[in-house]
Design an enzyme around this catalytic site. Structure first.
Site, PDB file in Angstrom:
ATOM      1  N   ASP A 195       0.874  -1.167   0.000  1.00 42.09           N
ATOM      2  CA  ASP A 195       0.000   0.000   0.000  1.00 42.09           C
ATOM      3  C   ASP A 195       0.917   1.224   0.000  1.00 42.09           C
ATOM      4  O   ASP A 195       2.103   1.117   0.331  1.00 42.09           O
ATOM      5  CB  ASP A 195      -0.865  -0.051   1.268  1.00 42.09           C
ATOM      6  CG  ASP A 195      -1.614   1.244   1.491  1.00 42.09           C
ATOM      7  OD1 ASP A 195      -2.322   1.666   0.568  1.00 42.09           O
ATOM      8  OD2 ASP A 195      -1.488   1.825   2.589  1.00 42.09           O
ATOM      9  N   ASP A 233      -0.131   5.132   0.802  1.00 45.12           N
ATOM     10  CA  ASP A 233      -0.350   6.158   1.828  1.00 45.12           C
ATOM     11  C   ASP A 233      -0.407   5.541   3.222  1.00 45.12           C
ATOM     12  O   ASP A 233      -1.178   4.616   3.459  1.00 45.12           O
ATOM     13  CB  ASP A 233      -1.650   6.907   1.549  1.00 45.12           C
ATOM     14  CG  ASP A 233      -1.592   7.632   0.217  1.00 45.12           C
ATOM     15  OD1 ASP A 233      -0.743   8.536   0.092  1.00 45.12           O
ATOM     16  OD2 ASP A 233      -2.351   7.272  -0.701  1.00 45.12           O
ATOM     17  N   GLY A 255      10.444  14.255  34.018  1.00 44.45           N
ATOM     18  CA  GLY A 255       9.506  13.346  33.365  1.00 44.45           C
ATOM     19  C   GLY A 255       8.382  13.005  34.319  1.00 44.45           C
ATOM     20  O   GLY A 255       7.930  13.832  35.106  1.00 44.45           O
ATOM     21  N   ASN A 295      14.717  13.315  30.441  1.00 45.97           N
ATOM     22  CA  ASN A 295      13.689  13.535  29.432  1.00 45.97           C
ATOM     23  C   ASN A 295      13.835  14.862  28.713  1.00 45.97           C
ATOM     24  O   ASN A 295      14.203  15.863  29.294  1.00 45.97           O
ATOM     25  CB  ASN A 295      12.302  13.423  30.059  1.00 45.97           C
ATOM     26  CG  ASN A 295      12.020  12.022  30.544  1.00 45.97           C
ATOM     27  OD1 ASN A 295      12.921  11.184  30.581  1.00 45.97           O
ATOM     28  ND2 ASN A 295      10.789  11.766  30.907  1.00 45.97           N
ATOM     29  N   GLU A 304      12.551   9.661  26.030  1.00 43.79           N
ATOM     30  CA  GLU A 304      13.201   9.415  27.314  1.00 43.79           C
ATOM     31  C   GLU A 304      14.593   8.830  27.131  1.00 43.79           C
ATOM     32  O   GLU A 304      14.771   7.620  27.098  1.00 43.79           O
ATOM     33  CB  GLU A 304      12.324   8.463  28.142  1.00 43.79           C
ATOM     34  CG  GLU A 304      10.913   8.992  28.306  1.00 43.79           C
ATOM     35  CD  GLU A 304      10.088   8.212  29.318  1.00 43.79           C
ATOM     36  OE1 GLU A 304      10.461   7.071  29.659  1.00 43.79           O
ATOM     37  OE2 GLU A 304       9.073   8.756  29.773  1.00 43.79           O
ATOM     38  N   ARG A 350      14.484  -2.035  19.031  1.00 43.41           N
ATOM     39  CA  ARG A 350      13.250  -2.845  19.079  1.00 43.41           C
ATOM     40  C   ARG A 350      12.026  -1.946  19.233  1.00 43.41           C
ATOM     41  O   ARG A 350      12.154  -0.789  19.614  1.00 43.41           O
ATOM     42  CB  ARG A 350      13.307  -3.826  20.258  1.00 43.41           C
ATOM     43  CG  ARG A 350      13.371  -3.108  21.611  1.00 43.41           C
ATOM     44  CD  ARG A 350      13.237  -4.071  22.776  1.00 43.41           C
ATOM     45  NE  ARG A 350      13.379  -3.368  24.044  1.00 43.41           N
ATOM     46  CZ  ARG A 350      12.364  -2.856  24.747  1.00 43.41           C
ATOM     47  NH1 ARG A 350      11.125  -2.976  24.301  1.00 43.41           N
ATOM     48  NH2 ARG A 350      12.574  -2.223  25.885  1.00 43.41           N
TER      49      ARG A 350
HETATM   50  N1  RBF Z   1       8.409   1.507  28.606  1.00 42.84           N
HETATM   51  C1  RBF Z   1       7.536   0.580  28.218  1.00 42.84           C
HETATM   52  O1  RBF Z   1       6.392   0.591  28.618  1.00 42.84           O
HETATM   53  N2  RBF Z   1       7.907  -0.407  27.315  1.00 42.84           N
HETATM   54  C2  RBF Z   1       9.173  -0.478  26.832  1.00 42.84           C
HETATM   55  O2  RBF Z   1       9.450  -1.371  26.027  1.00 42.84           O
HETATM   56  C3  RBF Z   1      10.128   0.478  27.257  1.00 42.84           C
HETATM   57  N3  RBF Z   1      11.415   0.434  26.813  1.00 42.84           N
HETATM   58  C4  RBF Z   1      12.317   1.360  27.274  1.00 42.84           C
HETATM   59  C5  RBF Z   1      13.657   1.309  26.847  1.00 42.84           C
HETATM   60  C6  RBF Z   1      14.606   2.243  27.304  1.00 42.84           C
HETATM   61  C7  RBF Z   1      16.001   2.150  26.832  1.00 42.84           C
HETATM   62  C8  RBF Z   1      14.186   3.264  28.195  1.00 42.84           C
HETATM   63  C9  RBF Z   1      15.169   4.272  28.704  1.00 42.84           C
HETATM   64  C10 RBF Z   1      12.864   3.321  28.613  1.00 42.84           C
HETATM   65  C11 RBF Z   1      11.915   2.372  28.183  1.00 42.84           C
HETATM   66  N4  RBF Z   1      10.590   2.404  28.585  1.00 42.84           N
HETATM   67  C12 RBF Z   1       9.683   1.470  28.160  1.00 42.84           C
HETATM   68  C13 RBF Z   1      10.097   3.562  29.315  1.00 42.84           C
HETATM   69  C14 RBF Z   1      10.190   3.460  30.783  1.00 42.84           C
HETATM   70  O3  RBF Z   1       9.002   2.890  31.213  1.00 42.84           O
HETATM   71  C15 RBF Z   1      10.331   4.895  31.250  1.00 42.84           C
HETATM   72  O4  RBF Z   1      11.553   5.390  30.832  1.00 42.84           O
HETATM   73  C16 RBF Z   1      10.226   5.040  32.717  1.00 42.84           C
HETATM   74  O5  RBF Z   1       8.925   4.829  33.074  1.00 42.84           O
HETATM   75  C17 RBF Z   1      10.590   6.434  33.174  1.00 42.84           C
HETATM   76  O6  RBF Z   1       9.543   7.307  32.919  1.00 42.84           O
HETATM   77 MG    MG Z   2      -2.830   3.176   3.542  1.00 42.67          MG
END
Ligand code: RBF
Ligand code: MG
Length: 387
Positions: free
Chosen positions: A17, A19, A248, A262, A312, A337
């Site tokens: 697709d 758009d 944050g 943040n 963050e 990821r």
């Molecule tokens: N929060 C999520 O809910 N899922 C994630 O996969 C996730 N991955 C993170 C990866 C990194 C390297 C960092 C620094 C933060 C990640 N966080 C993720 C956010 C994390 O929940 C947040 O930084 C803290 O809650 C601080 O506010």
């Molecule tokens: Mg589309």
């Protein structure tokens, strides 16, 4: 958010697709409709754009006319608004991973088709400025070249016919519900790349839901795998962002032991909407302290179900004190990821520490280490500051 399932069906061709899948069309549509509706004294509701995703131009126009109670017919609306779009079609940015995906499949000889509800002539304008795209598609079909557009399967069946393959050996990549519906009705494998944030549950009809094109794993359908991943990281086109460090949600250090610095997202809404949520890394420059390795999350933090997309960055260095207000510059050069949800806080913390290790190791490798010297990271300290 990656719901990748193991190999189900082999595919020999890919139908894309346009758009919302390859192009960031939403941003342009929002910008133009906002100005246009303003003239009618109406306020554009940004969410509308999701409702229009995957529809034909006429359906999209009809939805706007109805929802905003405009004093015209959908056809009148279309002919009035078309001039605003026509010179902009060739300026729409490619979504992250779109160029990479097209180059990958075409260089491996995987036949590609482009099937869009947009008109054939608009498709041609839209892809004209993207180098190598037109030549990469063996087949291009517009919504005006079939009797009925998506969600009818017709456009995909016609693409398979012109590719000379059975529909069951086609893999469709789509961002919208009508498109996914059409692909499944055509008997094809369908990968959803939702353009509506936090709504992946709406896409259950798709065989696989991924967060962005960066997460596609073609080997799941027996197609050639991407070979550009390095030690669990994907080099990306570098992007630059900076601003003062803000407080944050206050969970970083307190709950998780992960003190993120943040960044204010003010002035960066376009940049933020352009980049898929996920875990990225790169280098961070702090005005008075130097340059540090950095791993960061962009997104809604599904574990905490934030309502705003945040940035963050976690600077990988032990600082003796907080530095709120200090100027922070980032160069973002790699992807790790998609964001994920976790059944437990321990799971989230363990994953973030794994991200840290992946980023720390990768940043010593040549494609990434060179950016340590990027001039954007050397922030000059203003003489008149509080020194
Ligand atoms: N929060 C999520 O809910 N899922 C994630 O996969 C996730 N991955 C993170 C990866 C990194 C390297 C960092 C620094 C933060 C990640 N966080 C993720 C956010 C994390 O929940 C947040 O930084 C803290 O809650 C601080 O506010
Ligand atoms: Mg589309």
């Amino acid at each position: 958010m990656s719901l990748e399932k193991p190999l189900k069906k082999l595919a020999s061709c890919v139908i894309l697709d346009l758009d919302g899948t390859l192009l960031n069309t939403d941003a342009l549509v929002s910008e133009i409709l906002k100005g246009f509706l303003g003239k009618y004294g109406k306020q554009w509701d940004g969410r509308e754009v999701h409702k229009m995703a995957g529809t034909t131009p006429f359906q999209a126009a009809a939805a706007v006319v109805e929802d905003y109670e405009l004093p015209c017919t959908p056809s009148q609306f279309l002919s009035e608004i078309n001039p605003f779009f026509s010179d902009k079609w060739s300026n729409i940015k490619a979504l992250p991973g779109a160029n990479r995906l097209i180059k990958h499949f075409s260089s491996h000889g995987v036949p590609l088709a482009l099937a869009s509800n947009s008109t054939r002539s608009n498709i041609e304008s839209k892809i004209s400025s993207h180098q190598g795209w037109k030549e990469s598609f063996s087949v291009i079909i517009g919504g005006d070249e079939v009797a009925s557009g998506k969600p009818s399967p017709e456009i995909f069946l016609e693409a398979a016919k012109r590719l000379n393959v059975d529909p069951s050996s086609c893999l469709v990549i789509e961002d919208s519900i009508p498109g996914i519906t059409a692909g499944k009705a055509a008997g094809m494998e369908v990968v959803a790349v939702p353009s509506i944030p936090k709504q992946s549950h709406l896409y259950t009809l798709a065989d696989v839901v991924i967060n962005s094109l960066l997460d596609l794993q073609p080997e799941n359908w027996g197609l050639p795998p991407f070979q550009d991943w390095i030690e669990g990281t994907l080099p990306i086109e570098p992007w630059y962002i900076g601003g003062p460090v803000i407080k944050g949600y206050g969970r970083g250090s307190k709950v998780l032991g992960i003190p993120t610095a943040n960044l204010s997202t003010e002035g960066y809404s376009a940049l933020l909407s352009e980049h898929p949520s996920g875990v990225y890394f790169g280098w961070a420059g702090l005005s008075t302290r130097g340059v540090f390795k950095m791993v960061m999350s962009i997104g809604w933090n599904p574990y905490f179900d934030n309502t705003e997309k945040t940035i963050e960055p976690w600077l990988l260095h032990d600082f003796a004190e907080d530095f709120y207000g200090e100027e922070l510059h980032l160069v973002v050069i790699g992807y790790i990821r998609p964001e994920a949800n976790f059944p437990s806080l321990e799971g989230l913390i363990a994953k973030i520490h794994e991200d840290r290790r992946v980023a720390e190791a990768a940043l010593d490798l040549p494609p990434y280490s060179a950016y340590r010297e990027d001039p954007y990271l050397k922030i000059s300290v203003k003489k008149d500051s509080h020194l």
